[in-house]
Design a protein around this motif. Structure first.
Motif, PDB file in Angstrom:
ATOM      1  N   ASN A 374       0.827  -1.207   0.000  1.00  0.00           N
ATOM      2  CA  ASN A 374       0.000   0.000   0.000  1.00  0.00           C
ATOM      3  C   ASN A 374       0.862   1.258   0.000  1.00  0.00           C
ATOM      4  N   ALA A 375       1.923   1.251   0.813  1.00  0.00           N
ATOM      5  CA  ALA A 375       2.792   2.426   0.905  1.00  0.00           C
ATOM      6  C   ALA A 375       3.515   2.688  -0.415  1.00  0.00           C
ATOM      7  N   VAL A 376       4.002   1.635  -1.069  1.00  0.00           N
ATOM      8  CA  VAL A 376       4.700   1.794  -2.344  1.00  0.00           C
ATOM      9  C   VAL A 376       3.764   2.360  -3.407  1.00  0.00           C
ATOM     10  N   THR A 377       2.539   1.875  -3.453  1.00  0.00           N
ATOM     11  CA  THR A 377       1.580   2.350  -4.450  1.00  0.00           C
ATOM     12  C   THR A 377       1.233   3.812  -4.236  1.00  0.00           C
ATOM     13  N   ILE A 378       0.973   4.189  -2.993  1.00  0.00           N
ATOM     14  CA  ILE A 378       0.631   5.584  -2.695  1.00  0.00           C
ATOM     15  C   ILE A 378       1.824   6.497  -2.966  1.00  0.00           C
ATOM     16  N   GLY A 379       3.022   6.077  -2.548  1.00  0.00           N
ATOM     17  CA  GLY A 379       4.220   6.884  -2.795  1.00  0.00           C
ATOM     18  C   GLY A 379       4.490   7.080  -4.271  1.00  0.00           C
ATOM     19  N   THR A 380       4.311   6.021  -5.059  1.00  0.00           N
ATOM     20  CA  THR A 380       4.517   6.127  -6.505  1.00  0.00           C
ATOM     21  C   THR A 380       3.496   7.062  -7.131  1.00  0.00           C
ATOM     22  N   ALA A 381       2.257   6.991  -6.644  1.00  0.00           N
ATOM     23  CA  ALA A 381       1.211   7.875  -7.173  1.00  0.00           C
ATOM     24  C   ALA A 381       1.565   9.337  -6.935  1.00  0.00           C
ATOM     25  N   VAL A 382       2.077   9.658  -5.761  1.00  0.00           N
ATOM     26  CA  VAL A 382       2.488  11.030  -5.458  1.00  0.00           C
ATOM     27  C   VAL A 382       3.620  11.455  -6.400  1.00  0.00           C
ATOM     28  N   TYR A 383       4.596  10.576  -6.584  1.00  0.00           N
ATOM     29  CA  TYR A 383       5.723  10.866  -7.475  1.00  0.00           C
ATOM     30  C   TYR A 383       5.238  11.115  -8.903  1.00  0.00           C
ATOM     31  N   MET A 384       4.356  10.265  -9.397  1.00  0.00           N
ATOM     32  CA  MET A 384       3.889  10.364 -10.783  1.00  0.00           C
ATOM     33  C   MET A 384       2.996  11.573 -11.012  1.00  0.00           C
ATOM     34  N   CYS A 385       2.450  12.143  -9.945  1.00  0.00           N
ATOM     35  CA  CYS A 385       1.594  13.319 -10.093  1.00  0.00           C
ATOM     36  C   CYS A 385       2.368  14.634  -9.994  1.00  0.00           C
ATOM     37  N   ILE A 386       3.541  14.615  -9.359  1.00  0.00           N
ATOM     38  CA  ILE A 386       4.300  15.846  -9.147  1.00  0.00           C
ATOM     39  C   ILE A 386       5.423  16.015 -10.165  1.00  0.00           C
ATOM     40  N   VAL A 387       6.206  14.959 -10.391  1.00  0.00           N
ATOM     41  CA  VAL A 387       7.425  15.056 -11.188  1.00  0.00           C
ATOM     42  C   VAL A 387       7.183  15.428 -12.652  1.00  0.00           C
ATOM     43  N   PRO A 388       6.074  15.028 -13.308  1.00  0.00           N
ATOM     44  CA  PRO A 388       5.889  15.420 -14.712  1.00  0.00           C
ATOM     45  C   PRO A 388       5.894  16.921 -14.967  1.00  0.00           C
ATOM     46  N   PHE A 389       5.730  17.738 -13.911  1.00  0.00           N
ATOM     47  CA  PHE A 389       5.764  19.189 -14.099  1.00  0.00           C
ATOM     48  C   PHE A 389       7.182  19.758 -14.043  1.00  0.00           C
ATOM     49  N   ILE A 390       8.156  18.915 -13.723  1.00  0.00           N
ATOM     50  CA  ILE A 390       9.557  19.354 -13.733  1.00  0.00           C
ATOM     51  C   ILE A 390      10.065  19.377 -15.173  1.00  0.00           C
ATOM     52  N   LYS A 391      10.666  20.467 -15.573  1.00  0.00           N
ATOM     53  CA  LYS A 391      11.098  20.629 -16.965  1.00  0.00           C
ATOM     54  C   LYS A 391      12.237  19.669 -17.281  1.00  0.00           C
ATOM     55  N   PRO A 392      12.128  18.906 -18.376  1.00  0.00           N
ATOM     56  CA  PRO A 392      13.239  18.031 -18.781  1.00  0.00           C
ATOM     57  C   PRO A 392      14.392  18.851 -19.344  1.00  0.00           C
ATOM     58  N   LYS A 393      15.561  18.221 -19.375  1.00  0.00           N
ATOM     59  CA  LYS A 393      16.733  18.925 -19.902  1.00  0.00           C
ATOM     60  C   LYS A 393      16.588  19.210 -21.390  1.00  0.00           C
ATOM     61  N   SER A 394      15.970  18.303 -22.113  1.00  0.00           N
ATOM     62  CA  SER A 394      15.739  18.511 -23.547  1.00  0.00           C
ATOM     63  C   SER A 394      14.320  18.084 -23.869  1.00  0.00           C
ATOM     64  N   ASP A 395      13.642  18.869 -24.680  1.00  0.00           N
ATOM     65  CA  ASP A 395      12.253  18.585 -25.044  1.00  0.00           C
ATOM     66  C   ASP A 395      12.082  18.880 -26.525  1.00  0.00           C
ATOM     67  N   ASP A 396      12.276  17.838 -27.369  1.00  0.00           N
ATOM     68  CA  ASP A 396      12.200  18.019 -28.815  1.00  0.00           C
ATOM     69  C   ASP A 396      10.843  17.610 -29.380  1.00  0.00           C
ATOM     70  N   SER A 397       9.880  17.339 -28.512  1.00  0.00           N
ATOM     71  CA  SER A 397       8.549  16.954 -28.967  1.00  0.00           C
ATOM     72  C   SER A 397       7.781  18.183 -29.434  1.00  0.00           C
ATOM     73  N   SER A 398       6.841  17.971 -30.347  1.00  0.00           N
ATOM     74  CA  SER A 398       5.993  19.067 -30.808  1.00  0.00           C
ATOM     75  C   SER A 398       4.929  19.430 -29.777  1.00  0.00           C
ATOM     76  N   ILE A 399       4.795  18.603 -28.750  1.00  0.00           N
ATOM     77  CA  ILE A 399       3.814  18.832 -27.686  1.00  0.00           C
ATOM     78  C   ILE A 399       4.570  19.168 -26.404  1.00  0.00           C
ATOM     79  N   PRO A 400       4.276  20.270 -25.717  1.00  0.00           N
ATOM     80  CA  PRO A 400       5.010  20.659 -24.505  1.00  0.00           C
ATOM     81  C   PRO A 400       4.958  19.576 -23.427  1.00  0.00           C
ATOM     82  N   TYR A 401       6.017  19.497 -22.630  1.00  0.00           N
ATOM     83  CA  TYR A 401       6.110  18.450 -21.609  1.00  0.00           C
ATOM     84  C   TYR A 401       5.005  18.561 -20.566  1.00  0.00           C
ATOM     85  N   TRP A 402       4.517  19.774 -20.338  1.00  0.00           N
ATOM     86  CA  TRP A 402       3.502  19.985 -19.306  1.00  0.00           C
ATOM     87  C   TRP A 402       2.079  19.777 -19.828  1.00  0.00           C
ATOM     88  N   ALA A 403       1.931  19.533 -21.125  1.00  0.00           N
ATOM     89  CA  ALA A 403       0.583  19.459 -21.705  1.00  0.00           C
ATOM     90  C   ALA A 403      -0.213  18.282 -21.142  1.00  0.00           C
TER      91      ALA A 403
END
Length: 445
Positions: A374-403
């Motif tokens: 249970n703890a691993v699942t909840i912790g991973t969920a928190v990580y997966m909800c926060i970290v995607p808003f951190i800007k990657p070092k390189s973003d060559d996609s036509s769609i912004p990383y935060w979209a």
């Protein structure tokens, strides 16, 4: 490092599977998270299950099926020679639209099959699932042959300096984990249609955990096989057609670019059929619960003994996700936009599981998940909800990383507005099918 990500993904998925085994055996009703959130978060009334259903119906399920359908189109075109001239799996703009056209045809076929030929569709779905397992086994076998040095060509030496070039950006790992979890996501599929499962108390844990164990082993070994035949640069440049590039390098152009990609495309076709099946059940349950306008129609069982209108609504949304994203980066966007809200509700479902241990002690629990799972699942969920808003070092996609994560949050907020309109103002729960007729255990064929 990519192999470690696959191993971490397998461990986290196993923890989630264990938690969902308790949820499914404690509340053996179709609908998955809708049922669990409804019991664990009862105030405001039906808010949490409503938000889940809206994000699942209009984002999570359709985007996942759209991604798998695009992969199907990729491999069919690869086999037809549209991308074989380069041999690296990359596609141009016209080819990408051709992939999408095939993807639309695949989704429509799956909808018709599950809607009008239920028994035959389930048999075909099972056969394609077996084909997928066989293809993974073939990849693993070829990888072992490559490790033994029995394939033509030079060894790629991918395991020398294995951590060279490893990223230190958290966004890179969240993006990779979204793709890994997308591959492992089927472990909770039975929770969506548990009413149709014979003896769910006994069969759900065995099928879910056993299937995840086999799947994890095959995916990890498949990645070992890829690195035993291809260089990391070749894998990174092959886009979604890495298996086709793999077999081309291992054998010859006839097998690698013409024959094997057809079977890989068919296995992806089977994944679309599975997604169509499970997503339609969520729509069906939501309609009968009163979450959707025209619920009496969408929640109707057709003369073919299938939720036909729910299937067509899912088909419509899936087609939108196939054709709407701009060319370039569409596949990654489809996975990320569906994965973000999914992890919000994975985490909330397990939090709800812990709450129900206090608020619903009377419920029978034939299986009880471990605290660490249970703890691993909840912790991973928190990580997966926060970290995607951190800007990657390189973003060559036509769609912004935060979209993708921003779209997930917007969908959740919009669902709150829809909840007020449908549940509070229109009194959807009080006028629903289940409010009028109760909860019959109707079985689809």
């Amino acid at each position: 490092m990519s192999l470690m990500v696959w191993c971490i993904g397998g461990i986290v998925s196993a923890c989630g599977c264990i938690a969902y085994m308790e949820l499914g055996t404690m509340l053996p009703r179709s609908g998955g998270e809708k049922e669990y959130l409804d019991v664990s978060f009862q105030r405001p009334k039906a808010l949490m299950p409503f938000i889940f259903c809206m994000t699942s119906i209009f984002i999570g399920g359709p985007s996942s099926s759209a991604a798998d359908a695009v992969v199907t189109g990729t491999y069919f075109l690869y086999a037809a020679g549209d991308t074989a001239s380069t041999g690296d799996g990359k596609t141009g703009a016209h080819t990408e639209w051709a992939q999408r056209a095939i993807a639309v045809a695949v989704v429509v076929f799956c909808t018709l099959a599950h809607g009008c030929f239920v028994k035959s569709a389930i048999r075909l779905q099972s056969a394609l699932t077996v084909l997928k397992v066989l293809m993974l086994l073939l990849i693993v076998l070829v990888g072992f042959v490559g490790i033994a040095g029995r394939l033509h060509g030079s060894k790629p030496h991918s395991f020398t300096n294995a951590f060279q070039g490893t990223s230190t950006n958290p966004n890179s790992y969240s993006s990779a984990l979204f793709k890994v979890f997308f591959a492992y996501a089927g472990y909770n599929s039975l929770n969506y249609s548990i009413d149709e499962l014979k003896n769910p108390i006994h069969n759900l844990p065995r099928a879910a955990l056993g299937g995840l164990f086999v799947t994890s082993a095959l995916y990890i070994l498949s990645n070992v096989a890829y690195f035993s035949v291809l260089t990391p640069e070749a894998i990174g440049g092959s886009s979604t057609a890495v298996a086709g590039v793999f077999f081309t390098a291992a054998f010859n152009e006839t097998w690698g670019q013409r024959i094997v990609p057809v079977f890989i495309g068919l296995s992806s076709f089977g994944t679309v059929m599975c997604g169509t099946f499970s997503s339609s059940r969520v729509i069906f349950e939501a309609a009968r619960e009163g979450y959707l306008p025209f619920g009496s129609y969408i929640g109707e069982i057709s003369r073919y003994q299938s939720p036909l209108y729910a299937l067509w609504l899912n088909c419509l949304m899936t087609v939108v996700f196939i054709v709407a994203p701009p060319p370039g980066g569409a596949y990654n966007f489809l996975i990320d936009i569906g994965g973000y809200p999914s992890w919000v509700f994975y985490g909330l479902s397990v939090v709800g599981l812990l709450l129900m241990r206090r608020t619903h002690r009377e419920l029978a629990r034939p299986f009880k998940s471990w605290h660490v799972a249970n703890a691993v699942t909840i912790g991973t969920a928190v990580y997966m909800c926060i970290v995607p808003f951190i800007k990657p070092k390189s973003d060559d996609s036509s769609i912004p990383y935060w979209a993708a994560p921003l779209s997930g949050i917007i969908s959740i907020l919009m669902s709150c507005v829809l909840w007020y309109l449908q549940i509070v103002q229109r009194r959807g729960l009080e006028t629903s099918h289940y409010a009028k007729y109760g909860y019959p255990r109707e079985q689809f064929v």
